[in-house]
Design a protein around this motif. Structure first.
Motif, PDB file in Angstrom:
ATOM      1  N   LEU A  53      44.284  60.177  42.712  1.00 16.86           N
ATOM      2  CA  LEU A  53      43.073  59.403  42.710  1.00 16.86           C
ATOM      3  C   LEU A  53      42.097  59.360  41.425  1.00 16.86           C
ATOM      4  CD1 LEU A  53      41.191  57.439  44.363  1.00 16.86           C
ATOM      5  CD2 LEU A  53      40.355  59.669  45.511  1.00 16.86           C
ATOM      6  N   THR A  54      41.868  60.579  41.030  1.00 22.46           N
ATOM      7  CA  THR A  54      40.952  61.031  40.074  1.00 22.46           C
ATOM      8  C   THR A  54      41.545  60.298  38.843  1.00 22.46           C
ATOM      9  OG1 THR A  54      40.460  63.034  40.887  1.00 22.46           O
ATOM     10  CG2 THR A  54      39.851  62.825  38.699  1.00 22.46           C
ATOM     11  N   SER A  55      42.989  60.352  38.474  1.00 18.58           N
ATOM     12  CA  SER A  55      43.432  59.619  37.196  1.00 18.58           C
ATOM     13  C   SER A  55      43.556  58.376  37.304  1.00 18.58           C
ATOM     14  CB  SER A  55      45.155  60.275  37.174  1.00 18.58           C
ATOM     15  OG  SER A  55      45.223  61.510  37.529  1.00 18.58           O
ATOM     16  N   VAL A  56      43.594  57.582  38.480  1.00 22.41           N
ATOM     17  CA  VAL A  56      43.245  56.203  38.534  1.00 22.41           C
ATOM     18  C   VAL A  56      41.846  55.843  38.333  1.00 22.41           C
ATOM     19  CG1 VAL A  56      43.192  54.198  40.195  1.00 22.41           C
ATOM     20  CG2 VAL A  56      45.467  55.799  40.061  1.00 22.41           C
ATOM     21  N   VAL A  57      41.117  56.681  38.922  1.00 18.24           N
ATOM     22  CA  VAL A  57      39.601  56.539  38.472  1.00 18.24           C
ATOM     23  C   VAL A  57      39.425  56.547  37.047  1.00 18.24           C
ATOM     24  CG1 VAL A  57      37.183  57.210  39.005  1.00 18.24           C
ATOM     25  CG2 VAL A  57      38.851  56.997  40.897  1.00 18.24           C
ATOM     26  N   ALA A  58      39.804  57.418  36.528  1.00 18.02           N
ATOM     27  CA  ALA A  58      39.687  57.806  35.006  1.00 18.02           C
ATOM     28  C   ALA A  58      40.044  56.626  34.163  1.00 18.02           C
ATOM     29  CB  ALA A  58      40.123  59.132  34.555  1.00 18.02           C
ATOM     30  N   HIS A  59      41.444  56.220  34.622  1.00 16.92           N
ATOM     31  CA  HIS A  59      41.936  54.931  33.803  1.00 16.92           C
ATOM     32  C   HIS A  59      41.183  53.622  34.053  1.00 16.92           C
ATOM     33  CE1 HIS A  59      44.469  51.604  34.139  1.00 16.92           C
ATOM     34  NE2 HIS A  59      44.657  51.882  32.670  1.00 16.92           N
ATOM     35  N   GLU A  60      40.487  53.783  35.141  1.00 17.74           N
ATOM     36  CA  GLU A  60      39.604  52.473  35.263  1.00 17.74           C
ATOM     37  C   GLU A  60      38.546  52.526  34.535  1.00 17.74           C
ATOM     38  OE1 GLU A  60      37.960  48.975  37.493  1.00 17.74           O
ATOM     39  OE2 GLU A  60      40.157  49.903  37.112  1.00 17.74           O
ATOM     40  N   VAL A  61      37.966  53.604  34.243  1.00 13.43           N
ATOM     41  CA  VAL A  61      36.776  53.975  33.111  1.00 13.43           C
ATOM     42  C   VAL A  61      37.200  53.521  31.788  1.00 13.43           C
ATOM     43  CG1 VAL A  61      35.317  55.441  32.121  1.00 13.43           C
ATOM     44  CG2 VAL A  61      35.622  55.596  34.482  1.00 13.43           C
ATOM     45  N   LEU A  62      38.367  54.277  31.423  1.00 15.20           N
ATOM     46  CA  LEU A  62      38.970  53.747  30.132  1.00 15.20           C
ATOM     47  C   LEU A  62      39.211  52.289  30.173  1.00 15.20           C
ATOM     48  CD1 LEU A  62      41.554  56.626  29.762  1.00 15.20           C
ATOM     49  CD2 LEU A  62      39.305  56.389  28.665  1.00 15.20           C
ATOM     50  N   LEU A  71      53.851  64.829  39.100  1.00 18.25           N
ATOM     51  CA  LEU A  71      53.134  63.978  39.835  1.00 18.25           C
ATOM     52  C   LEU A  71      52.453  62.869  38.912  1.00 18.25           C
ATOM     53  CD1 LEU A  71      51.390  63.576  42.419  1.00 18.25           C
ATOM     54  CD2 LEU A  71      49.843  65.388  41.598  1.00 18.25           C
ATOM     55  N   GLY A  72      52.059  63.092  37.885  1.00 15.24           N
ATOM     56  CA  GLY A  72      51.434  62.280  36.972  1.00 15.24           C
ATOM     57  C   GLY A  72      52.435  60.880  36.592  1.00 15.24           C
ATOM     58  N   GLU A  73      53.475  61.024  36.990  1.00 15.06           N
ATOM     59  CA  GLU A  73      54.193  59.760  36.655  1.00 15.06           C
ATOM     60  C   GLU A  73      54.175  58.506  37.758  1.00 15.06           C
ATOM     61  OE1 GLU A  73      59.321  58.872  36.574  1.00 15.06           O
ATOM     62  OE2 GLU A  73      58.209  60.436  35.290  1.00 15.06           O
ATOM     63  N   PHE A  74      53.507  58.861  38.882  1.00  9.51           N
ATOM     64  CA  PHE A  74      53.072  58.083  39.871  1.00  9.51           C
ATOM     65  C   PHE A  74      51.740  57.286  39.324  1.00  9.51           C
ATOM     66  CE2 PHE A  74      55.531  60.788  42.587  1.00  9.51           C
ATOM     67  CZ  PHE A  74      56.060  60.007  43.451  1.00  9.51           C
ATOM     68  N   SER A  75      51.029  58.014  38.708  1.00  9.11           N
ATOM     69  CA  SER A  75      49.735  57.369  38.117  1.00  9.11           C
ATOM     70  C   SER A  75      49.955  56.501  36.923  1.00  9.11           C
ATOM     71  CB  SER A  75      48.658  58.381  37.600  1.00  9.11           C
ATOM     72  OG  SER A  75      48.127  59.464  38.598  1.00  9.11           O
ATOM     73  N   ALA A  76      51.067  56.924  36.215  1.00  4.84           N
ATOM     74  CA  ALA A  76      51.549  56.149  34.964  1.00  4.84           C
ATOM     75  C   ALA A  76      52.250  54.900  35.335  1.00  4.84           C
ATOM     76  CB  ALA A  76      52.600  56.952  34.235  1.00  4.84           C
ATOM     77  N   LEU A  77      52.890  54.681  36.574  1.00  3.84           N
ATOM     78  CA  LEU A  77      53.367  53.736  36.995  1.00  3.84           C
ATOM     79  C   LEU A  77      52.404  52.733  37.507  1.00  3.84           C
ATOM     80  CD1 LEU A  77      56.575  55.190  38.842  1.00  3.84           C
ATOM     81  CD2 LEU A  77      56.551  53.761  36.694  1.00  3.84           C
ATOM     82  N   VAL A  78      51.264  53.267  38.106  1.00  2.00           N
ATOM     83  CA  VAL A  78      50.048  52.387  38.359  1.00  2.00           C
ATOM     84  C   VAL A  78      49.520  51.786  37.228  1.00  2.00           C
ATOM     85  CG1 VAL A  78      47.820  52.530  39.439  1.00  2.00           C
ATOM     86  CG2 VAL A  78      49.542  53.782  40.727  1.00  2.00           C
ATOM     87  N   CYS A  79      49.520  52.498  36.195  1.00  4.24           N
ATOM     88  CA  CYS A  79      49.062  51.960  34.910  1.00  4.24           C
ATOM     89  C   CYS A  79      49.775  50.908  34.366  1.00  4.24           C
ATOM     90  CB  CYS A  79      48.702  53.131  33.903  1.00  4.24           C
ATOM     91  SG  CYS A  79      48.123  52.603  32.510  1.00  4.24           S
ATOM     92  N   ALA A  80      50.782  51.108  34.455  1.00  2.74           N
ATOM     93  CA  ALA A  80      51.979  50.014  34.002  1.00  2.74           C
ATOM     94  C   ALA A  80      52.286  48.925  34.802  1.00  2.74           C
ATOM     95  CB  ALA A  80      53.157  50.776  33.791  1.00  2.74           C
ATOM     96  N   GLY A  81      51.616  48.861  36.064  1.00  3.18           N
ATOM     97  CA  GLY A  81      51.733  47.808  37.000  1.00  3.18           C
ATOM     98  C   GLY A  81      52.851  47.664  37.828  1.00  3.18           C
ATOM     99  N   VAL A  82      53.576  49.071  37.716  1.00  2.00           N
ATOM    100  CA  VAL A  82      54.803  49.054  38.718  1.00  2.00           C
ATOM    101  C   VAL A  82      54.312  49.173  40.107  1.00  2.00           C
ATOM    102  CG1 VAL A  82      56.785  50.374  38.920  1.00  2.00           C
ATOM    103  CG2 VAL A  82      56.036  50.229  36.768  1.00  2.00           C
ATOM    104  N   LEU A  83      53.525  50.227  40.386  1.00  2.00           N
ATOM    105  CA  LEU A  83      52.968  50.468  41.779  1.00  2.00           C
ATOM    106  C   LEU A  83      51.509  50.286  41.919  1.00  2.00           C
ATOM    107  CD1 LEU A  83      54.248  54.270  42.499  1.00  2.00           C
ATOM    108  CD2 LEU A  83      54.620  52.091  43.687  1.00  2.00           C
ATOM    109  N   ASP A  84      51.223  49.753  43.018  1.00  2.00           N
ATOM    110  CA  ASP A  84      49.754  49.655  43.626  1.00  2.00           C
ATOM    111  C   ASP A  84      49.126  50.991  43.583  1.00  2.00           C
ATOM    112  OD1 ASP A  84      47.531  47.676  44.748  1.00  2.00           O
ATOM    113  OD2 ASP A  84      47.971  49.422  45.989  1.00  2.00           O
ATOM    114  N   TRP A  85      48.106  51.360  43.662  1.00  3.05           N
ATOM    115  CA  TRP A  85      47.495  52.645  43.598  1.00  3.05           C
ATOM    116  C   TRP A  85      47.255  53.153  45.026  1.00  3.05           C
ATOM    117  CZ3 TRP A  85      42.945  54.393  46.144  1.00  3.05           C
ATOM    118  CH2 TRP A  85      42.073  53.309  46.302  1.00  3.05           C
ATOM    119  N   VAL A  86      47.175  52.162  46.092  1.00  5.19           N
ATOM    120  CA  VAL A  86      47.153  52.531  47.086  1.00  5.19           C
ATOM    121  C   VAL A  86      48.433  53.160  47.728  1.00  5.19           C
ATOM    122  CG1 VAL A  86      46.830  51.767  49.668  1.00  5.19           C
ATOM    123  CG2 VAL A  86      45.110  51.136  47.762  1.00  5.19           C
ATOM    124  N   ASP A  87      49.609  52.241  47.253  1.00  7.41           N
ATOM    125  CA  ASP A  87      50.896  52.747  47.579  1.00  7.41           C
ATOM    126  C   ASP A  87      51.253  54.123  46.963  1.00  7.41           C
ATOM    127  OD1 ASP A  87      51.626  50.461  49.086  1.00  7.41           O
ATOM    128  OD2 ASP A  87      52.235  49.509  47.532  1.00  7.41           O
TER     129      ASP A  87
END
Length: 297
Positions: free
Chosen positions: A52-61, A76-92
């Protein structure tokens, strides 16, 4: 975690933290901001908190025009990376890592384990010491993370990890650090809960990447949503190859790296693996401001 970013950008509270509380059914926001640390360190809490903290930081960037050319995440960071890349929804992603933490904690309760970082020895030497410690103890100890050329994390049953620590000291290690992870990760001890995690992955939509992704399991590009799902499953019991991942990022031309989230370790690892890269951080409002200024220059 993340509180100083929210003081600067309060609109993110409702969009992300309150939504996360609803999705998970407990006050993750309170634990991120106030603790206590003991509860935050429990894997079913730590993992969604970091994502969650990673997703929020990415939103700021992203709001400041920072769009990555390529992404990768350590474990664990691979989940955040996949959210950033549009692969995963952040809630999922949040739901998946909550389950991931629960399964890892359950496995550790059945067979207690831990992790240790070995500094100053190469991968081949640590692998050799793991084999010796496993043979001597009759328990599991395996390489979990190849973090850089002379930093290797091991994972396994408690007695075997302790035995490994003694062996690597004798082999000339500079340091051995027992990690406060709450159990073993990235090793065969998790094989007993792997099927449940696989089933959860199958229930989630994985889209093809819109930004190139390098998997920290394979150190290779993620070709599709199906490939991303497979990488997340394989890293559950498999090794994180961060050294190979950093080399791949450099080979793809990534010279400016941003560590997105609450940590500050990966940038240092990448500078040691690929000297000459510039690494930025987002683990505080001050570091985020420096990052935005550096990337604008």
């Amino acid at each position: 975690m993340g509180l100083d970013l929210l003081r600067r950008w309060p609109g993110l509270t409702e969009k992300y933290y309150r939504r996360a509380d609803e999705v998970l059914g407990f006050e993750l926001s309170r634990l991120c901001w106030q603790g206590p640390a003991q509860e935050l360190r429990q894997m079913p809490v730590t993992q969604p908190a970091v994502v969650l903290t990673s997703v929020v930081a990415h939103e700021v960037l992203h709001a400041h025009g920072v769009v990555p050319d390529i992404v990768a995440g350590h474990s664990l960071g691979e989940f955040s990376a996949l959210v950033c890349a549009g692969v995963l929804d952040w809630v999922d992603a949040l739901r998946l890592v909550r389950l991931r933490g629960e399964l890892m904690m359950a496995a550790n309760q059945r067979v207690p384990g831990k992790m240790a970082a070995v500094v100053g020895l190469d991968l081949a030497t640590v692998e050799e010491m793991c084999a010796k410690a496993a043979a001597a103890s009759g328990e599991v100890v395996e390489v979990a993370n190849h973090n850089d050329f002379t930093q290797v994390v091991v994972s396994g049953q408690t007695a075997a990890v302790d035995a490994l620590a003694g062996l690597v000291w004798q082999a000339g290690a500079d340091r051995v650090v027992m990690l406060e992870i709450g159990g073993a990760a990235h090793c065969t001890l998790l094989g007993g809960v792997e099927d449940e995690f696989a089933a959860a992955l199958e229930d989630v939509e994985f889209r093809d990447p819109v930004i190139p992704v390098v998997s920290s399991f394979s150190a290779a590009p993620v070709a599709s949503g199906a490939d991303a799902r497979d990488c997340l499953l394989r890293q559950f019991t498999g090794r994180v190859n961060w050294t190979g991942t950093a080399l791949r990022l450099a080979a793809e031309g990534a010279g400016r790296l941003v560590e997105v989230g609450p940590g500050k370790v990966l940038g240092g690892l990448c500078r040691r693996i690929t000297p000459g890269v510039t690494a930025y951080r987002t683990d505080s409002e001050e570091q985020t401001a420096l990052t935005l200024a550096g990337l604008a220059g």
